[in-house]
Write an enzyme that holds these catalytic residues in place. Structure first.
Site, PDB file in Angstrom:
ATOM      1  N   GLY A 111      -0.740  -4.042   5.204  1.00 31.23           N
ATOM      2  CA  GLY A 111      -1.739  -5.103   5.229  1.00 31.23           C
ATOM      3  C   GLY A 111      -2.484  -5.171   6.548  1.00 31.23           C
ATOM      4  O   GLY A 111      -2.967  -4.176   7.076  1.00 31.23           O
ATOM      5  N   THR A 166       0.853  -1.171   0.000  1.00 26.31           N
ATOM      6  CA  THR A 166       0.000   0.000   0.000  1.00 26.31           C
ATOM      7  C   THR A 166       0.893   1.226   0.000  1.00 26.31           C
ATOM      8  O   THR A 166       2.035   1.150   0.429  1.00 26.31           O
ATOM      9  CB  THR A 166      -0.859  -0.011   1.286  1.00 26.31           C
ATOM     10  OG1 THR A 166      -1.578  -1.236   1.354  1.00 26.31           O
ATOM     11  CG2 THR A 166      -1.802   1.155   1.361  1.00 26.31           C
TER      12      THR A 166
END
Length: 531
Positions: free
Chosen positions: A433, A350
């Protein structure tokens, strides 16, 4: 005050505006947009677009996006859920007929309809200032002319060579010469540049209608996927009301389910029943945080789902009664061996971006393709990496998060915002995550419970429990041997983390001095900059 003899860095400080991202080119892009007259939303979108090019393992336009926005530095926080849904033809029956008990990563069944571009265009239309095409221009330039490979980008890329080699379209773009690009080498993505040009010219329709959509759908269906042009055309995110909790006199804001931000709030609620220890890295404090996380994650695994398709007990999850009950289960003499069942009341790559502008508009912005390089599936003509967010679904019938047509999965990516006394105090986020909820709680506790320098708080050793009744806890090698041994004595099994855990960026508004203070993850390549 930081110890200037330690190998770390100072927080960034400025008077006008600031951006913090995990890549220097993205941070610089955000600053350039701000100096050109753009606002915080413009800068966040432009920085994210750049990261979709220069950090292809971490994020992409074939992923999802969540955002929190605090206009003018006030206490009103606007939340946007830009997560995508499953194809309408995909059912649990499809998996059972094939004998699957989990969603395979490098398969079209792991690819939900990407929500990022829909989110960018909607957020920009509602809150941006400069023309949308200007937001994508820096990313297009990097994709066409090339970008130098940064150290952490190279490390993450290298670990996914096998995944990328398994698909020709992915290998052609991301394994030039048959290998991952090395640090300092220049990489180009001309197909992605052309796709970004189309989106710059056509907006949302450039991704969800026309040649780019046709390329993605054709490729997914050739692999056995059930995606349709209509699935892409119908993609739409939504504004949602943030979920909040009060912690040490501050209000912490998170996006609501289907995201796991509510789990960060649950952890903070449990921590609120404990005072600060003498040392934020002491065995006692880490023991409390590990157990608070294990308890909150057990609730997540039972309850968290798409609220449009399942009953998610938000009020119960955030209740003082539940927090007190869970806190009362934590015993510093030993680890919990049996977590409580959570019955209904009646998984990592991310990028996170924080931007605050001169008007004190604050944006907390996160964009993800889940695992590094997502599903490993790349649309061959458009160069779009497709995420594997569908792996977060359960394939257990009756579970709130069971896969179903047109459904959003449990989502790990969570932007955060902190307010107090009618003002925005911090825009923050943590990547990594399933670690993210724990990371949010850790970072906020370090700053508010211990008054730590934000960069020091980010740099502390990290650990994360594996989950459930499993007593294994992954820990970075920087955790002291003495602390690890004491946690082991209490019943936890401390195991080495395979990679650095998570990443964070944070910007704090100093209203008294009229300045901004920012910090950026030392485990990544990025920086915080202001002017």
């Amino acid at each position: 005050m930081r110890n200037f003899e330690k190998p770390t860095r100072s927080v960034a400080v400025s008077t006008n505006a600031m951006a913090a991202t995990s890549h220097p080119s993205a941070t610089l892009t955000a600053i350039n947009i701000l100096q050109a007259g753009g606002n915080a939303m413009d800068a966040a979108i432009a920085a994210c677009a750049v990261q979709c090019v220069v950090e292809p393992g971490s994020t992409g336009i074939g992923g999802d996006c969540f955002a929190l926005y605090a206009p003018k530095g006030g206490s009103e926080v606007i939340a946007y859920n830009g997560s995508g849904r499953t194809p309408k033809a995909l059912t649990i029956d499809w998996f059972e007929e094939r004998g699957l008990t989990e969603v395979p990563r490098q398969s079209p069944s792991s690819v939900t309809i990407p929500g990022a571009i829909d989110a960018w265009t909607r957020l920009h239309a509602d809150h941006g200032r400069l023309p949308f095409a200007e937001m994508l221009a820096p990313a297009i330039r990097f994709a066409e002319e090339g970008y130098a490979i940064a150290p952490r980008v190279h490390r993450d890329w290298l670990r996914e060579e096998k995944l990328l080699a398994a698909e020709k379209a992915a290998a052609d773009i991301f394994l030039p010469g048959g290998r991952a690009p090395r640090i300092g080498e220049v990489h180009r993505q001309p197909k992605l540049a052309a796709t970004l040009r189309r989106i710059a010219a056509e907006g949302r329709d450039g991704f969800y209608r026309g040649p780019v959509t046709e390329d993605m759908v054709r490729h997914l269906r050739s692999l056995g996927g059930l995606h349709t042009l209509e699935d892409f055309d119908a993609a739409a995110g939504e504004y949602v009301g943030p979920v909040t909790t009060d912690f040490r006199g501050y209000t912490i804001h998170e996006c609501p389910p289907n995201g796991q931000g509510i789990i960060a709030l649950m952890i903070l609620n449990i921590l609120s029943h404990f005072g600060a220890t003498d040392d934020p890295a002491s065995p006692d404090r880490l023991h409390i945080e590990i157990e608070a996380t294990r308890l909150a994650y057990a609730a997540r695994d039972c309850w968290l789902a798409d609220p449009a398709k399942a009953d998610v007990p938000v009020e119960e999850m955030l209740s003082d009664e539940l927090a007190a009950r869970l806190a009362g289960m934590i015993d510093l003499r030993g680890a919990l061996t049996d977590l409580p069942p959570f019955e209904m009341p009646r998984h990592r790559d991310t990028v996170y971006i924080s931007v605050v502008d001169s008007d004190r508009n604050a944006v907390s912005f996160i964009n993800s393709i889940f695992d590094s390089f997502g599903s490993g599936i790349v649309a061959p003509r458009s160069g779009v990496i497709l995420h594997n967010r569908g792996q977060s679904f359960s394939l257990k019938r009756g579970h709130p998060n069971v896969i179903a047509p047109g459904k959003r999965p449990l989502h790990t990516i969570i932007p955060g915002m902190v307010t107090r006394n009618g003002r925005t105090e911090m825009s923050f986020g943590v990547m990594g995550g399933y670690y993210q909820a724990m990371g949010h709680a850790h970072l906020i506790s370090r700053i508010l419970d211990y008054g730590m320098d934000m960069q020091d708080a980010i740099d502390l050793p990290r650990l994360v429990p594996v989950g459930g009744n499993d007593l294994r806890v992954e820990a970075e090698h920087t955790l002291s041997a003495e602390t690890a041994a004491e946690l082991q004595r209490r019943g936890f099994e401390i195991i080495p983390a395979e990679e650095p855990i998570g990443g964070a960026q944070v910007i704090r508004i100093d209203w008294k001095n009229g300045t901004l203070v920012g910090a950026s993850e030392s485990r990544k390549d990025g920086i915080a900059l202001g002017f």
